[in-house]
Scaffold this motif. Structure first.
Motif, PDB file in Angstrom:
ATOM      1  N   MET A   4       0.868  -1.297  -0.083  1.00 50.88           N
ATOM      2  CA  MET A   4      -0.052   0.013   0.034  1.00 50.88           C
ATOM      3  C   MET A   4       0.810   1.288   0.149  1.00 50.88           C
ATOM      4  O   MET A   4       0.513   2.157  -0.647  1.00 50.88           O
ATOM      5  CB  MET A   4      -1.010  -0.055   1.290  1.00 50.88           C
ATOM      6  N   TYR A  34     -12.745   6.522 -11.519  1.00 55.50           N
ATOM      7  CA  TYR A  34     -12.819   6.252 -10.134  1.00 55.50           C
ATOM      8  C   TYR A  34     -11.914   7.175  -9.654  1.00 55.50           C
ATOM      9  O   TYR A  34     -11.878   7.966  -8.579  1.00 55.50           O
ATOM     10  CB  TYR A  34     -12.167   4.889  -9.873  1.00 55.50           C
ATOM     11  N   ARG A  35     -10.838   7.745 -10.445  1.00 53.28           N
ATOM     12  CA  ARG A  35      -9.741   8.581  -9.997  1.00 53.28           C
ATOM     13  C   ARG A  35     -10.126  10.033 -10.256  1.00 53.28           C
ATOM     14  O   ARG A  35      -9.734  11.232  -9.811  1.00 53.28           O
ATOM     15  CB  ARG A  35      -8.645   8.426 -10.580  1.00 53.28           C
ATOM     16  N   TRP A  83      -8.092  -0.898  -6.754  1.00 49.60           N
ATOM     17  CA  TRP A  83      -8.141   0.092  -7.610  1.00 49.60           C
ATOM     18  C   TRP A  83      -6.895   0.423  -8.357  1.00 49.60           C
ATOM     19  O   TRP A  83      -6.691   0.310  -9.542  1.00 49.60           O
ATOM     20  CB  TRP A  83      -8.915   1.575  -7.453  1.00 49.60           C
ATOM     21  N   VAL A  84      -5.815   0.498  -7.781  1.00 55.48           N
ATOM     22  CA  VAL A  84      -4.609   0.729  -8.344  1.00 55.48           C
ATOM     23  C   VAL A  84      -3.952  -0.557  -9.049  1.00 55.48           C
ATOM     24  O   VAL A  84      -3.520  -0.414 -10.191  1.00 55.48           O
ATOM     25  CB  VAL A  84      -3.308   1.194  -7.124  1.00 55.48           C
ATOM     26  N   LEU A 107      -9.457  -0.671  -0.545  1.00 55.76           N
ATOM     27  CA  LEU A 107     -10.350  -0.309  -1.723  1.00 55.76           C
ATOM     28  C   LEU A 107      -9.265   0.329  -3.007  1.00 55.76           C
ATOM     29  O   LEU A 107      -9.296  -0.006  -4.075  1.00 55.76           O
ATOM     30  CB  LEU A 107     -11.406   0.411  -1.494  1.00 55.76           C
ATOM     31  N   GLU A 108      -8.544   1.294  -2.289  1.00 54.88           N
ATOM     32  CA  GLU A 108      -7.583   2.091  -3.007  1.00 54.88           C
ATOM     33  C   GLU A 108      -6.543   1.386  -3.646  1.00 54.88           C
ATOM     34  O   GLU A 108      -6.176   1.384  -4.857  1.00 54.88           O
ATOM     35  CB  GLU A 108      -6.980   3.147  -2.331  1.00 54.88           C
ATOM     36  N   TYR A 132     -10.881   3.028 -14.616  1.00 51.70           N
ATOM     37  CA  TYR A 132      -9.778   3.648 -13.542  1.00 51.70           C
ATOM     38  C   TYR A 132     -10.066   5.159 -13.451  1.00 51.70           C
ATOM     39  O   TYR A 132      -9.985   5.708 -12.471  1.00 51.70           O
ATOM     40  CB  TYR A 132      -8.847   3.108 -13.884  1.00 51.70           C
ATOM     41  N   HIS A 171       1.209   4.059  -3.185  1.00 51.00           N
ATOM     42  CA  HIS A 171       0.562   5.275  -2.762  1.00 51.00           C
ATOM     43  C   HIS A 171      -1.139   4.956  -2.458  1.00 51.00           C
ATOM     44  O   HIS A 171      -1.925   5.825  -2.726  1.00 51.00           O
ATOM     45  CB  HIS A 171       0.797   6.235  -3.323  1.00 51.00           C
ATOM     46  N   ALA A 172      -1.369   3.853  -1.940  1.00 50.88           N
ATOM     47  CA  ALA A 172      -2.858   3.366  -1.516  1.00 50.88           C
ATOM     48  C   ALA A 172      -3.010   3.800  -0.067  1.00 50.88           C
ATOM     49  O   ALA A 172      -2.281   3.227   0.799  1.00 50.88           O
ATOM     50  CB  ALA A 172      -2.943   2.004  -1.946  1.00 50.88           C
ATOM     51  N   ASP A 173      -4.156   4.572   0.109  1.00 54.28           N
ATOM     52  CA  ASP A 173      -4.604   4.785   1.344  1.00 54.28           C
ATOM     53  C   ASP A 173      -5.572   3.791   2.321  1.00 54.28           C
ATOM     54  O   ASP A 173      -5.688   3.825   3.391  1.00 54.28           O
ATOM     55  CB  ASP A 173      -5.418   6.252   1.519  1.00 54.28           C
ATOM     56  N   SER A 174      -6.110   2.975   1.281  1.00 61.62           N
ATOM     57  CA  SER A 174      -7.192   1.911   1.910  1.00 61.62           C
ATOM     58  C   SER A 174      -7.006   0.579   1.140  1.00 61.62           C
ATOM     59  O   SER A 174      -6.503   0.664   0.003  1.00 61.62           O
ATOM     60  CB  SER A 174      -8.546   2.370   1.946  1.00 61.62           C
TER      61      SER A 174
END
Length: 101
Positions: A5, A69-70, A18-19, A14-15, A66, A9-12
């Motif tokens: 993560m 979503y972003r 998506w990445v 779910l993020e 994607y 650079h994923a904060d969750s």
């Protein structure tokens, strides 16, 4: 999982998904060039095989999803036009095949 993560650079979670989806989409989109290159090398001339358009459409739809979503308007605009073009090319290919059949 925290290192992944951080690296992406994923904060969750779910993020993170998506990445990872975005990375898979980019690989799909890149795969179309490999398909085209291999087909051209085999034939000894530049060709665009049917699989190129399927990879283009799948990668384009995935990248468009994607981008939505972003919430990236530049990315959304760029991918939406591509998806229309790839769809139209597939339509033209199949219309020609129907006429010739």
């Amino acid at each position: 999982m925290d290192w992944l993560m951080d690296m992406l650079h994923a904060d969750s979670v779910l993020e993170l998904w998506w990445v990872l989806f975005g990375l898979l989409a980019q690989l799909m989109f890149t795969g179309r060039f490999l398909v085209q290159w291999i087909a051209s090398e085999r034939k000894g001339e530049s060709v665009v095989p049917l699989a190129f358009w399927y990879f283009s459409l799948a990668g384009g739809v995935m990248l468009f999803s994607y981008a939505v979503y972003r919430k990236d308007p530049v990315f959304i605009l760029g991918q939406s036009l591509g998806v229309l073009i790839y769809s139209r090319n597939l339509w033209l290919i199949y219309a020609k095949r129907r006429r010739e059949a």
